[in-house]
Design an enzyme around this catalytic site. Structure first.
Site, PDB file in Angstrom:
ATOM      1  CB  THR A 189      -0.889   0.020   1.257  1.00  9.56           C
ATOM      2  OG1 THR A 189      -0.043   0.076   2.403  1.00  9.56           O
ATOM      3  CG2 THR A 189      -1.753  -1.226   1.344  1.00  9.56           C
ATOM      4  CD  GLU A 334      -5.360  -2.460   1.478  1.00  8.89           C
ATOM      5  OE1 GLU A 334      -5.532  -1.886   0.376  1.00  8.89           O
ATOM      6  OE2 GLU A 334      -4.884  -1.899   2.471  1.00  8.89           O
ATOM      7  CE  LYS A 441     -14.894   7.053  13.740  1.00  9.59           C
ATOM      8  NZ  LYS A 441     -13.566   7.504  13.236  1.00  9.59           N
ATOM      9  CD1 TRP A 446     -19.187   7.633  12.811  1.00 17.80           C
ATOM     10  CD2 TRP A 446     -19.768   6.385  11.061  1.00 17.80           C
ATOM     11  NE1 TRP A 446     -18.614   6.409  12.994  1.00 17.80           N
ATOM     12  CE2 TRP A 446     -18.951   5.617  11.924  1.00 17.80           C
ATOM     13  CE3 TRP A 446     -20.229   5.788   9.896  1.00 17.80           C
ATOM     14  CZ2 TRP A 446     -18.591   4.298  11.664  1.00 17.80           C
ATOM     15  CZ3 TRP A 446     -19.875   4.487   9.621  1.00 17.80           C
ATOM     16  CH2 TRP A 446     -19.066   3.735  10.498  1.00 17.80           C
TER      17      TRP A 446
END
Lengths: 549, 549
Positions: A189, A334, A441, A446
């Protein structure tokens, strides 16, 4: 019980190679040379060279399971390594040529790369770290350029020439049987937060992903295609195009180091590419180039864009000027990377605003990938296009760990936590709205920092705005709006809070405001919120409170 | 060594079902009702019914690994069983409704079918064997028609109604995790020689095959398609269309029992099918129907034909009259069945003679399938379009054995011996010319009986001709031509041998000739050479020798 009678036939890179070399032996890999005659090789020739390369690497001591790294452009030799290394049972590690030196040496050492194949034009970049690679036993240089800087490696590793090595070998390497779950390729990554993490693809995942690339519902490449792979081969397997091409017979157009818009468009015009795949930055550069030059992009049946969300105007301009439909795809290192593509559903008229609306989605879930959204407690949310949650994915080409790092915090009941926040609708289209790390949060709900920032930046007095979450005793976190006013403009926190009041839900409006001179940015120009959080934690930001009325 | 980090995610029928039900929940299964309103169900509704069916079958005692047979037309309920049975871990056994009674009871017993789901219109056919099925514990009848004949089964198995069973259950069955190599479906070969043999597909092979059906290089179905599955669902998974539709979102058109050309074409016209798949007999019937009626087949983008070689005139007529390109596919029960399809390579002008030439090939090797031709000694032959050998295949959706019968004579070093003789060219197109059992092995070379027969039947004096191999001390086998002359025509063996002399290689011309009244035929009208071989062995044929000059 009853046994299946099916053959236990492994899905493998060697099987992809055999198919391309034999059924599509006449299809070509065409490498751009910057103006002269492009370099052409048939898939049969590429396969023969892959056999020679495997023989040469074996002679250098590479055995099944060993890692061979590439530090190369998109070109024929890189394609040969794409096949030779996994098919011989070794593991292809594609190195991102744009990494910082310390990241580059870190991942070469972390992966234990034994051989590095490097394009001569990239020798200076690799030379910066060559003395820090104790495990590398040989460097193989493609091309005749100066390779002396690599000689100064610390461990006396020989510096060999790719074409000499191949010339000394015959085709006919006997590909070994591999377990389909064995490692085939690996990619790290980009590591915007912390060290890069390695994802190790298996033969099975690579084969299945190549099947998906062929799917008529997705990229759908066939022998009739000439695919310009602008997306780098060091960037998540060039989105599966090289392997997909060998399964489908699509001719590959490889730009080599000629990544400028004038070269890419000259390539398209000269070789009549039917499909091109690139990040939005490249598509933008082509658009800009087209403002100054007459371009013939009529051979392209489609373009795919990924790596970052494309601006709407990009899709609109390509459609208007060139009749070219850019389709966005979504994925991650991924996810191999194909997670989904945003093809509008049947019946939507191409070129309409509705068509662009659909194409502005992040994607539609690809067959073979399963997706869900979950709330902060991990509970699954409905697919109604409204509920916002973290996107999780699973499937046969999705990672379940990282190389030498199980990273349990990245997984949830066997699903990969993508770190993206978004919605899914009842047709399986998903829209990414934010990153988990940037979301606030608050009281079990959210708040999207991106949404607040977009609204704020539309205010005439505001030049830049970033919103971060700060600790709150009652709500866990609350938003802090960090605002950069335009020169000579003025606005109070109370005015800005009121401005937001009719754009987002009341409870989402920040009560904490700070006015600063500049938003810190990363090297690629994105908001870097870490310094802001640190400055707040150390009480270096002057925070004004706007109490709710 | 290095471990792949990929998730160990099983390829399964449940995964196909989940994808279709959620991402393509609005796509439809449309069942023709013979003139009234077609019966429509969304994929979401089909999935909910599959969940109810799985609950009902569980209540009847069906457990993972148990077999559930279907004796049904292509319709919505059959589709529900296609998903419910494998997804619950049981094994779907599709019964061919055209089998002889003794074959039908044989395969139900050989497979140990525990439940049989039967369409009410087919109850009389099943009733003929119902007293010979000791292992069947329940019959489930779809529809309200008379089911009394099934009550007279020998073991007191209850006869239940499909719609009652489903009405008593709720959706929401929790599909179990399955091993992808576990059995999912089974299908018996038609058994033209000897008893039918069972092929047991795994979840893995079924998923991979469904991915292949989606491939843009093959059938390439997408959500924009409306696929008329004329090929029966009891005939090798309806060529993968039901599972392919759930992966791709293609709407399924199901003809039910209405297999006559007038119904099929009315269906196409009413529902605007974009693709239809059928055996040549059906395509011929549609052509014949079109000679007497005005047909609108303009919605079809393509037709696929398989199961037997289509005559050239069939492809030509559909192209001329309807602008419809029929593409031939090749496969067997043993190959799931997709082995390859005969799409011409790019650049071939549709509608030309060259285009039809390509489409008259047996196929082009599908990605995921490996093929080779071998000589009588098992040595591999070149792909030059000339060398003739037995076709062998291998791959993840090719069988490696038969149910309760390893049948080693059907396999060769892990490859399935197809029993077909043919050539492969350098583009991977293959042409089947003969069956191994009908080929004459002479001096280590093969002589095609089909080729000799075709030449002989072009002779004006000959009504019918069959060529068989007879033992020969020197050459192993030599051809014996069995000729039926037309009434009032005459020809001598020497004349016929001379006639063949400039059509095939000299050594292939038979020196053994016999004149008979009729060629024995099978129930489906093919040459039955077994009685001819027997009559020759018992010296009942009067053989004339024509010595080579």
């Amino acid at each position: 019980m009853i046994q299946s009678t099916m053959q236990d036939f492994p899905l493998s890179v060697a099987a992809i190679l055999r198919h391309g070399a034999r059924v599509y032996g006449h299809s070509e890999c065409v490498t751009w040379t910057g103006g002269g005659t492009p370099k052409r090789a048939t898939f049969a020739e590429v396969a023969a060279n892959a056999e020679r390369l495997a023989a040469a690497l074996t002679r250098l001591g590479v055995r099944p399971g060993h890692r061979v790294a590439t530090f190369q452009w998109n070109d024929q030799e890189h394609l040969e390594a794409y096949f030779a290394v996994p098919a011989m049972g070794a593991v292809l590690h594609t190195l991102n040529i744009r990494l910082f030196p310390e990241q580059l040496s870190h991942i070469i050492n972390h992966a234990d790369d034994q051989v590095v194949i490097v394009d001569d034009s990239l020798v200076p970049l690799l030379a910066r770290v060559v003395h820090e690679l104790p495990a590398v036993e040989a460097f193989v240089v493609v091309g005749d350029g100066d390779a002396a800087p690599l000689e100064r490696n610390g461990n006396g590793a020989p510096v060999l020439r790719y074409h000499d090595l191949l010339a000394a070998e015959e085709p006919g390497f006997a590909w070994p049987e591999v377990d389909e779950r064995a490692a085939a390729c690996m990619c790290y990554t980009s590591g915007t937060t912390g060290d890069p993490k390695g994802v190790v693809y298996s033969h099975r995942s690579t084969f299945l992903h190549a099947m998906a690339v062929q799917s008529a519902s997705l990229v759908g490449i066939t022998e009739a295609d000439r695919v310009l792979a602008i997306v780098p081969m060091f960037h998540v397997n060039a989105w599966g195009l090289p392997y997909g091409a060998f399964l489908s017979g699509a001719t590959l157009h490889m730009p080599g180091p000629f990544m400028q818009a004038e070269h890419l468009t000259a390539f398209i015009e000269a070789e009549r590419s039917t499909l091109a795949s690139a990040v939005p930055t490249i598509w933008n550069a082509i658009l800009a180039h087209g403002e100054r030059h007459e371009l013939d992009l009529s051979s392209l049946r489609s373009g795919t864009s990924g790596g970052a969300a494309a601006p709407r105007v990009l899709l609109e301009r390509f459609e208007e000027r060139y009749g070219l439909r850019i389709i966005q795809g979504w994925g991650m290192t991924e996810t191999s990377p194909l997670g989904g593509m945003a093809f509008p559903p049947p019946g939507v008229e191409p070129g309409t605003a509705e068509d662009v609306d659909w194409r502005m989605k992040s994607g539609r879930i690809a067959a073979g990938v399963e997706m869900r959204i979950v709330d902060a407690d991990g509970a699954e949310l409905p697919w109604d296009g409204e509920a916002v949650g973290e996107i999780e994915v699973r499937g046969p080409w999705i990672t379940g760990a990282y190389h030498r790092d199980p990273a349990p915090e990245k997984f949830h009941d066997g699903w990969l936590r993508t770190g993206d926040i978004g919605t899914i609708d009842d047709l399986g289209f998903y829209q990414i709205t934010d990153r988990v790390k940037d979301v606030i949060k608050s009281g079990g709900e959210w708040i999207s920092s991106v949404e607040l920032e977009n609204h704020l930046m539309a205010h005439p007095a505001i030049a830049e705005a970033a919103v971060i979450g700060i600790p709150d005793a009652r709500w866990d976190e609350r938003p802090l709006a960090c605002v950069v006013l335009r020169p000579d403009a003025s606005a109070t926190a109370a005015e800005l809070a009121e401005f937001l009041g009719d754009k987002v839900a009341r409870w989402q409006v920040p009560e904490n405001w700070t006015f600063i001179d500049e938003i810190p940015k990363t090297t690629v120009g994105k908001w870097d919120k870490k310094p802001l959080r640190a400055r707040h934690a150390e009480a270096e930001l002057k925070v004004e409170r706007v109490e709710k009325s």
